[in-house]
Motif scaffolding. Structure first.
Motif, mmCIF file in Angstrom:
data_model
loop_
_atom_site.group_PDB
_atom_site.id
_atom_site.type_symbol
_atom_site.label_atom_id
_atom_site.label_comp_id
_atom_site.label_asym_id
_atom_site.label_seq_id
_atom_site.Cartn_x
_atom_site.Cartn_y
_atom_site.Cartn_z
ATOM 1 N N ASN A 62 12.958 115.552 26.460
ATOM 2 C CA ASN A 62 14.394 115.832 26.466
ATOM 3 C C ASN A 62 15.169 114.692 27.134
ATOM 4 O O ASN A 62 16.226 114.294 26.659
ATOM 5 C CB ASN A 62 14.665 117.162 27.180
ATOM 6 N N THR A 63 14.646 114.170 28.223
ATOM 7 C CA THR A 63 15.286 113.044 28.921
ATOM 8 C C THR A 63 15.325 111.813 28.021
ATOM 9 O O THR A 63 16.338 111.118 27.959
ATOM 10 C CB THR A 63 14.515 112.708 30.213
ATOM 11 N N VAL A 64 14.233 111.563 27.325
ATOM 12 C CA VAL A 64 14.167 110.411 26.415
ATOM 13 C C VAL A 64 15.168 110.579 25.274
ATOM 14 O O VAL A 64 15.909 109.648 24.941
ATOM 15 C CB VAL A 64 12.733 110.237 25.865
ATOM 16 N N ASP A 65 15.212 111.781 24.682
ATOM 17 C CA ASP A 65 16.134 112.019 23.571
ATOM 18 C C ASP A 65 17.590 111.856 23.988
ATOM 19 O O ASP A 65 18.408 111.336 23.223
ATOM 20 C CB ASP A 65 15.911 113.414 22.984
ATOM 21 N N GLU A 66 17.928 112.300 25.189
ATOM 22 C CA GLU A 66 19.301 112.159 25.677
ATOM 23 C C GLU A 66 19.664 110.703 25.947
ATOM 24 O O GLU A 66 20.819 110.321 25.834
ATOM 25 C CB GLU A 66 19.494 112.966 26.965
ATOM 26 N N GLY A 67 18.692 109.889 26.313
ATOM 27 C CA GLY A 67 18.969 108.509 26.690
ATOM 28 C C GLY A 67 18.806 107.483 25.592
ATOM 29 O O GLY A 67 19.124 106.308 25.796
ATOM 30 N N PRO B 142 16.893 108.262 33.592
ATOM 31 C CA PRO B 142 15.945 107.185 33.909
ATOM 32 C C PRO B 142 15.547 106.340 32.694
ATOM 33 O O PRO B 142 15.282 105.141 32.827
ATOM 34 C CB PRO B 142 14.740 107.908 34.496
ATOM 35 N N PHE B 143 15.501 106.946 31.518
ATOM 36 C CA PHE B 143 15.170 106.202 30.300
ATOM 37 C C PHE B 143 16.260 105.171 30.009
ATOM 38 O O PHE B 143 15.973 104.002 29.745
ATOM 39 C CB PHE B 143 15.004 107.162 29.111
ATOM 40 N N THR B 144 17.507 105.591 30.085
ATOM 41 C CA THR B 144 18.624 104.681 29.848
ATOM 42 C C THR B 144 18.668 103.603 30.924
ATOM 43 O O THR B 144 18.902 102.425 30.624
ATOM 44 C CB THR B 144 19.956 105.455 29.819
ATOM 45 N N TYR C 120 12.227 93.585 20.334
ATOM 46 C CA TYR C 120 11.198 94.365 21.022
ATOM 47 C C TYR C 120 11.843 95.435 21.902
ATOM 48 O O TYR C 120 11.409 96.577 21.934
ATOM 49 C CB TYR C 120 10.313 93.432 21.852
ATOM 50 N N GLY C 121 12.886 95.051 22.619
ATOM 51 C CA GLY C 121 13.596 96.016 23.457
ATOM 52 C C GLY C 121 14.295 97.087 22.635
ATOM 53 O O GLY C 121 14.253 98.271 22.975
ATOM 54 N N ILE C 122 14.942 96.685 21.555
ATOM 55 C CA ILE C 122 15.629 97.642 20.681
ATOM 56 C C ILE C 122 14.621 98.607 20.070
ATOM 57 O O ILE C 122 14.877 99.814 20.002
ATOM 58 C CB ILE C 122 16.425 96.892 19.591
ATOM 59 N N TYR C 123 13.483 98.105 19.644
ATOM 60 C CA TYR C 123 12.443 98.959 19.075
ATOM 61 C C TYR C 123 11.977 100.004 20.101
ATOM 62 O O TYR C 123 11.808 101.172 19.781
ATOM 63 C CB TYR C 123 11.256 98.112 18.604
ATOM 64 N N GLY C 124 11.804 99.588 21.342
ATOM 65 C CA GLY C 124 11.408 100.523 22.392
ATOM 66 C C GLY C 124 12.462 101.588 22.630
ATOM 67 O O GLY C 124 12.146 102.761 22.835
ATOM 68 N N ALA C 125 13.727 101.206 22.601
ATOM 69 C CA ALA C 125 14.809 102.176 22.809
ATOM 70 C C ALA C 125 14.880 103.172 21.656
ATOM 71 O O ALA C 125 15.090 104.366 21.877
ATOM 72 C CB ALA C 125 16.143 101.452 22.967
ATOM 73 N N ILE C 126 14.700 102.699 20.442
ATOM 74 C CA ILE C 126 14.777 103.586 19.275
ATOM 75 C C ILE C 126 13.595 104.553 19.233
ATOM 76 O O ILE C 126 13.766 105.732 18.924
ATOM 77 C CB ILE C 126 14.843 102.761 17.967
ATOM 78 N N THR C 127 12.412 104.074 19.543
ATOM 79 C CA THR C 127 11.217 104.917 19.456
ATOM 80 C C THR C 127 11.004 105.778 20.697
ATOM 81 O O THR C 127 10.101 106.607 20.725
ATOM 82 C CB THR C 127 9.957 104.064 19.215
ATOM 83 N N GLY C 128 11.818 105.565 21.728
ATOM 84 C CA GLY C 128 11.707 106.390 22.923
ATOM 85 C C GLY C 128 10.591 105.985 23.855
ATOM 86 O O GLY C 128 10.026 106.810 24.562
ATOM 87 N N LYS C 129 10.277 104.706 23.882
ATOM 88 C CA LYS C 129 9.194 104.210 24.740
ATOM 89 C C LYS C 129 9.756 103.306 25.823
ATOM 90 O O LYS C 129 10.783 102.668 25.651
ATOM 91 C CB LYS C 129 8.172 103.443 23.897
ATOM 92 N N LEU C 130 9.046 103.241 26.925
ATOM 93 C CA LEU C 130 9.419 102.360 28.028
ATOM 94 C C LEU C 130 8.617 101.067 27.932
ATOM 95 O O LEU C 130 7.794 100.754 28.786
ATOM 96 C CB LEU C 130 9.176 103.050 29.374
#
Length: 110
Positions: free
Chosen positions: A4-9, A36-38, A81-91
């Motif tokens: 849920n935190t990842v989806d919100e961020g 924290p994800f954002t 690489y950073g954009i891909y991580g943000a879209i897929t919900g990974k740190l």
């Protein structure tokens, strides 16, 4: 960190990589919720943006097409690489410099 935190961020995490203005927008919008994800992606994007400006200043004075193209390709790969991580919900920590950005900007999102 739960899903849920990842989806919100995710949205603000992606916005953070869209120029330094996007990073500032994501920073100020994240001040209320402190997701924290954002915050992770804001730190990564802020570091990339500042490093891009610093190295870009030096590269522009060299007046070499080979150096300029290498610079653009290098930073394009890091941003994607950073954009891909943000879209897929990974740190995903950005290779080479990501850990430094996390340490230098650790106060962001606290």
């Amino acid at each position: 960190m739960n899903q849920n935190t990842v989806d919100e961020g995710k949205t603000l995490g992606l916005v953070a990589y869209l120029t330094l203005f996007g990073t500032l927008i994501a920073f100020f919008m994240n001040n209320d919720k402190k997701n924290p994800f954002t915050s992770f992606h804001i730190r990564q994007a802020l570091g990339l943006g500042l490093l891009y400006i610093m190295i870009g200043y030096v590269v522009s004075s060299l007046d070499s097409m080979m150096v300029s193209m290498s610079f653009w390709i290098f930073f394009s790969v890091l941003y994607l690489y950073g954009i891909y991580g943000a879209i897929t919900g990974k740190l995903n920590i950005i290779p080479i410099v990501g850990r430094v950005f996390q340490n230098v900007f650790k106060s962001i999102g606290q």
